[in-house]
Design a protein around this motif. Structure first.
Motif, PDB file in Angstrom:
ATOM      1  N   THR A  63      31.206   2.478  37.103  1.00  0.00           N
ATOM      2  CA  THR A  63      31.505   3.602  37.914  1.00  0.00           C
ATOM      3  C   THR A  63      32.072   4.626  37.177  1.00  0.00           C
ATOM      4  O   THR A  63      32.914   4.334  36.153  1.00  0.00           O
ATOM      5  N   VAL A  64      32.138   5.814  37.655  1.00  0.00           N
ATOM      6  CA  VAL A  64      32.723   7.141  37.216  1.00  0.00           C
ATOM      7  C   VAL A  64      34.302   6.755  37.568  1.00  0.00           C
ATOM      8  O   VAL A  64      34.952   7.131  36.419  1.00  0.00           O
ATOM      9  N   LEU A  65      34.742   6.264  38.566  1.00  0.00           N
ATOM     10  CA  LEU A  65      35.868   5.991  38.641  1.00  0.00           C
ATOM     11  C   LEU A  65      36.568   4.827  37.619  1.00  0.00           C
ATOM     12  O   LEU A  65      37.553   4.826  37.303  1.00  0.00           O
ATOM     13  N   ASP A  66      35.648   3.866  37.236  1.00  0.00           N
ATOM     14  CA  ASP A  66      36.110   2.950  36.372  1.00  0.00           C
ATOM     15  C   ASP A  66      36.215   3.658  34.924  1.00  0.00           C
ATOM     16  O   ASP A  66      37.295   3.046  34.271  1.00  0.00           O
ATOM     17  N   LEU A  67      35.509   4.634  34.515  1.00  0.00           N
ATOM     18  CA  LEU A  67      35.746   5.284  33.535  1.00  0.00           C
ATOM     19  C   LEU A  67      36.948   6.158  33.352  1.00  0.00           C
ATOM     20  O   LEU A  67      37.747   6.143  32.189  1.00  0.00           O
ATOM     21  N   SER A 111      50.554  13.041  35.342  1.00  0.00           N
ATOM     22  CA  SER A 111      50.159  13.227  36.877  1.00  0.00           C
ATOM     23  C   SER A 111      48.614  13.153  36.900  1.00  0.00           C
ATOM     24  O   SER A 111      48.024  14.191  36.473  1.00  0.00           O
ATOM     25  N   TRP A 112      47.856  11.850  36.951  1.00  0.00           N
ATOM     26  CA  TRP A 112      46.547  11.825  36.820  1.00  0.00           C
ATOM     27  C   TRP A 112      45.560  12.686  37.938  1.00  0.00           C
ATOM     28  O   TRP A 112      44.572  12.970  37.916  1.00  0.00           O
ATOM     29  N   ARG A 113      46.483  12.635  39.100  1.00  0.00           N
ATOM     30  CA  ARG A 113      45.869  13.554  40.355  1.00  0.00           C
ATOM     31  C   ARG A 113      45.378  14.912  39.852  1.00  0.00           C
ATOM     32  O   ARG A 113      44.645  15.391  40.001  1.00  0.00           O
ATOM     33  N   TYR A 114      46.613  15.462  39.114  1.00  0.00           N
ATOM     34  CA  TYR A 114      46.404  16.753  38.599  1.00  0.00           C
ATOM     35  C   TYR A 114      45.472  16.999  37.411  1.00  0.00           C
ATOM     36  O   TYR A 114      44.688  17.683  37.385  1.00  0.00           O
ATOM     37  N   VAL A 115      45.515  15.837  36.584  1.00  0.00           N
ATOM     38  CA  VAL A 115      44.457  15.930  35.447  1.00  0.00           C
ATOM     39  C   VAL A 115      43.135  15.881  35.936  1.00  0.00           C
ATOM     40  O   VAL A 115      42.213  16.721  35.530  1.00  0.00           O
ATOM     41  N   TRP A 116      42.599  14.875  36.999  1.00  0.00           N
ATOM     42  CA  TRP A 116      41.194  15.040  37.463  1.00  0.00           C
ATOM     43  C   TRP A 116      41.143  16.088  38.447  1.00  0.00           C
ATOM     44  O   TRP A 116      39.870  16.325  38.638  1.00  0.00           O
ATOM     45  N   ARG A 117      42.136  16.772  38.830  1.00  0.00           N
ATOM     46  CA  ARG A 117      41.885  18.284  39.714  1.00  0.00           C
ATOM     47  C   ARG A 117      41.516  19.291  38.659  1.00  0.00           C
ATOM     48  O   ARG A 117      40.894  20.319  39.075  1.00  0.00           O
ATOM     49  N   THR A 118      41.960  19.023  37.562  1.00  0.00           N
ATOM     50  CA  THR A 118      42.036  20.340  36.457  1.00  0.00           C
ATOM     51  C   THR A 118      41.032  20.130  35.480  1.00  0.00           C
ATOM     52  O   THR A 118      40.277  20.928  35.200  1.00  0.00           O
ATOM     53  N   PHE A 119      40.448  18.911  35.153  1.00  0.00           N
ATOM     54  CA  PHE A 119      39.522  18.574  34.221  1.00  0.00           C
ATOM     55  C   PHE A 119      38.286  17.656  34.839  1.00  0.00           C
ATOM     56  O   PHE A 119      38.691  17.015  35.972  1.00  0.00           O
ATOM     57  N   LEU A 120      37.143  17.786  34.129  1.00  0.00           N
ATOM     58  CA  LEU A 120      36.147  16.984  34.752  1.00  0.00           C
ATOM     59  C   LEU A 120      35.594  16.269  33.537  1.00  0.00           C
ATOM     60  O   LEU A 120      35.439  16.589  32.399  1.00  0.00           O
ATOM     61  N   LEU A 121      34.643  15.355  33.757  1.00  0.00           N
ATOM     62  CA  LEU A 121      33.826  14.718  32.919  1.00  0.00           C
ATOM     63  C   LEU A 121      32.234  15.349  32.952  1.00  0.00           C
ATOM     64  O   LEU A 121      31.815  15.502  34.176  1.00  0.00           O
ATOM     65  N   ILE A 122      31.544  15.688  31.707  1.00  0.00           N
ATOM     66  CA  ILE A 122      30.222  16.003  31.796  1.00  0.00           C
ATOM     67  C   ILE A 122      29.551  15.299  30.857  1.00  0.00           C
ATOM     68  O   ILE A 122      29.861  15.008  29.484  1.00  0.00           O
ATOM     69  N   PHE A 123      28.243  14.832  31.268  1.00  0.00           N
ATOM     70  CA  PHE A 123      27.363  14.369  30.409  1.00  0.00           C
ATOM     71  C   PHE A 123      26.106  14.980  30.373  1.00  0.00           C
ATOM     72  O   PHE A 123      25.314  15.151  31.556  1.00  0.00           O
ATOM     73  N   GLN A 124      25.593  15.505  29.419  1.00  0.00           N
ATOM     74  CA  GLN A 124      24.192  16.217  29.181  1.00  0.00           C
ATOM     75  C   GLN A 124      24.121  17.420  30.164  1.00  0.00           C
ATOM     76  O   GLN A 124      23.207  17.510  30.832  1.00  0.00           O
ATOM     77  N   GLY A 125      25.304  18.151  30.348  1.00  0.00           N
ATOM     78  CA  GLY A 125      25.171  19.087  31.292  1.00  0.00           C
ATOM     79  C   GLY A 125      25.512  18.881  32.935  1.00  0.00           C
ATOM     80  O   GLY A 125      25.678  19.960  33.696  1.00  0.00           O
ATOM     81  N   GLU A 126      25.680  17.657  33.317  1.00  0.00           N
ATOM     82  CA  GLU A 126      25.730  17.287  34.483  1.00  0.00           C
ATOM     83  C   GLU A 126      27.107  16.783  34.612  1.00  0.00           C
ATOM     84  O   GLU A 126      27.941  15.973  33.974  1.00  0.00           O
ATOM     85  N   ASP A 132      30.853  12.260  41.174  1.00  0.00           N
ATOM     86  CA  ASP A 132      31.082  11.264  42.317  1.00  0.00           C
ATOM     87  C   ASP A 132      31.440  10.057  41.690  1.00  0.00           C
ATOM     88  O   ASP A 132      30.944   9.377  40.666  1.00  0.00           O
ATOM     89  N   ASP A 133      32.847   9.628  42.238  1.00  0.00           N
ATOM     90  CA  ASP A 133      33.648   8.871  41.692  1.00  0.00           C
ATOM     91  C   ASP A 133      32.799   7.150  41.925  1.00  0.00           C
ATOM     92  O   ASP A 133      32.910   6.023  41.088  1.00  0.00           O
ATOM     93  N   LYS A 134      31.982   7.012  42.988  1.00  0.00           N
ATOM     94  CA  LYS A 134      31.398   5.717  43.109  1.00  0.00           C
ATOM     95  C   LYS A 134      29.939   5.656  42.540  1.00  0.00           C
ATOM     96  O   LYS A 134      29.485   4.453  42.514  1.00  0.00           O
ATOM     97  N   MET A 135      29.565   6.559  41.981  1.00  0.00           N
ATOM     98  CA  MET A 135      28.319   6.507  41.198  1.00  0.00           C
ATOM     99  C   MET A 135      28.461   5.775  39.819  1.00  0.00           C
ATOM    100  O   MET A 135      29.455   6.073  39.149  1.00  0.00           O
ATOM    101  N   ARG A 136      27.160   4.885  39.575  1.00  0.00           N
ATOM    102  CA  ARG A 136      27.457   4.263  38.396  1.00  0.00           C
ATOM    103  C   ARG A 136      27.196   4.875  37.161  1.00  0.00           C
ATOM    104  O   ARG A 136      26.430   5.969  37.175  1.00  0.00           O
ATOM    105  N   LEU A 137      27.659   4.818  35.935  1.00  0.00           N
ATOM    106  CA  LEU A 137      27.380   5.470  34.824  1.00  0.00           C
ATOM    107  C   LEU A 137      25.911   5.415  34.451  1.00  0.00           C
ATOM    108  O   LEU A 137      25.340   6.277  33.838  1.00  0.00           O
ATOM    109  N   LYS A 138      25.240   4.059  34.674  1.00  0.00           N
ATOM    110  CA  LYS A 138      23.790   3.872  34.421  1.00  0.00           C
ATOM    111  C   LYS A 138      22.928   4.912  35.197  1.00  0.00           C
ATOM    112  O   LYS A 138      22.084   5.413  34.637  1.00  0.00           O
ATOM    113  N   ASP A 139      23.535   5.101  36.403  1.00  0.00           N
ATOM    114  CA  ASP A 139      22.765   6.089  37.302  1.00  0.00           C
ATOM    115  C   ASP A 139      22.715   7.714  36.671  1.00  0.00           C
ATOM    116  O   ASP A 139      21.774   8.478  36.884  1.00  0.00           O
ATOM    117  N   TYR A 140      23.665   7.984  35.954  1.00  0.00           N
ATOM    118  CA  TYR A 140      23.629   9.551  35.150  1.00  0.00           C
ATOM    119  C   TYR A 140      23.114   9.297  34.159  1.00  0.00           C
ATOM    120  O   TYR A 140      22.736  10.086  33.308  1.00  0.00           O
TER     121      TYR A 140
END
Length: 184
Positions: free
Chosen positions: A114-118, A140-155, A159-167
């Motif tokens: 999932t995204v959370l696993d990544l 502080s990883w809470r700060y990191v994830w509030r300040t930064f995000l992960l993007i794949f092909q513009g998306e 959603d931390d529970k969504m699987r990477l395959k679904d993206y």
């Protein structure tokens, strides 16, 4: 222990004669001497912690020279070895996370991650890197994830529970680690 006929004579009370007691004491002292020699041999075989650590690191360095594990660093952890083996058996995939400065982090996650696993794998990767380089102690990883995000092909992968395959993320795909834009 062999006794002569003289030594095997019993005393009138049914106990051991003086000669038999002397032989018995001799046997006990011989046994004690043998025990002491065995303990000394065992002491000689034990190694100090630093030597055992050196032997372990030499063995690990030889193990990492294996073509299957050659991508791993010298100070490898068991988790990294297991991830690499899972990758070779097709049970895991590498997601290339690209930071803003152009650095690419090869992150290994299981196929149905999932995204959370990544995110957790990125965290572990960074912690190991900092540990090896002697960098920042606490992030502080809470700060990191509030300040930064992960993007794949513009998306956004928000959603931390969504699987990477679904993206649509597959082995060796690139995910961008980018700073969030502030809303005004």
């Amino acid at each position: 222990m062999f006794m002569t006929e003289e030594q095997s004579e019993e005393t009138p009370g049914g106990g051991l004669s003086v000669k038999e007691e002397d032989v018995e004491k001799e046997n006990v002292s011989e046994m004690a001497a043998l025990d002491e020699e065995e303990e000394e041999e065992e002491d000689e075989e034990t190694l100090p912690h630093s030597e055992i650590l050196d032997i372990f690191e030499e063995g690990l360095a030889q193990l990492v020279q294996d073509p299957l594990l050659c991508d791993l660093p010298i100070q490898v952890t068991l988790e990294e070895v297991n991830s690499q083996i899972a990758l070779e058996y097709g049970q895991a995939m590498t997601v290339r996370v690209v930071k803003a400065d152009g650095e690419i982090m090869p992150i290994v996650v299981v196929q149905n991650a999932t995204v959370l696993d990544l995110k957790n794998a990125i965290r572990r990767f960074m912690e190991l890197k900092q540990q090896r380089e002697g960098g920042v102690k606490q992030v502080s990883w809470r700060y990191v994830w509030r300040t930064f995000l992960l993007i794949f092909q513009g998306e956004k992968l928000d959603d931390d529970k969504m699987r990477l395959k679904d993206y649509g993320i597959r082995n060796r795909d690139e995910v961008t680690f980018m700073k969030r834009l502030r809303k005004k």
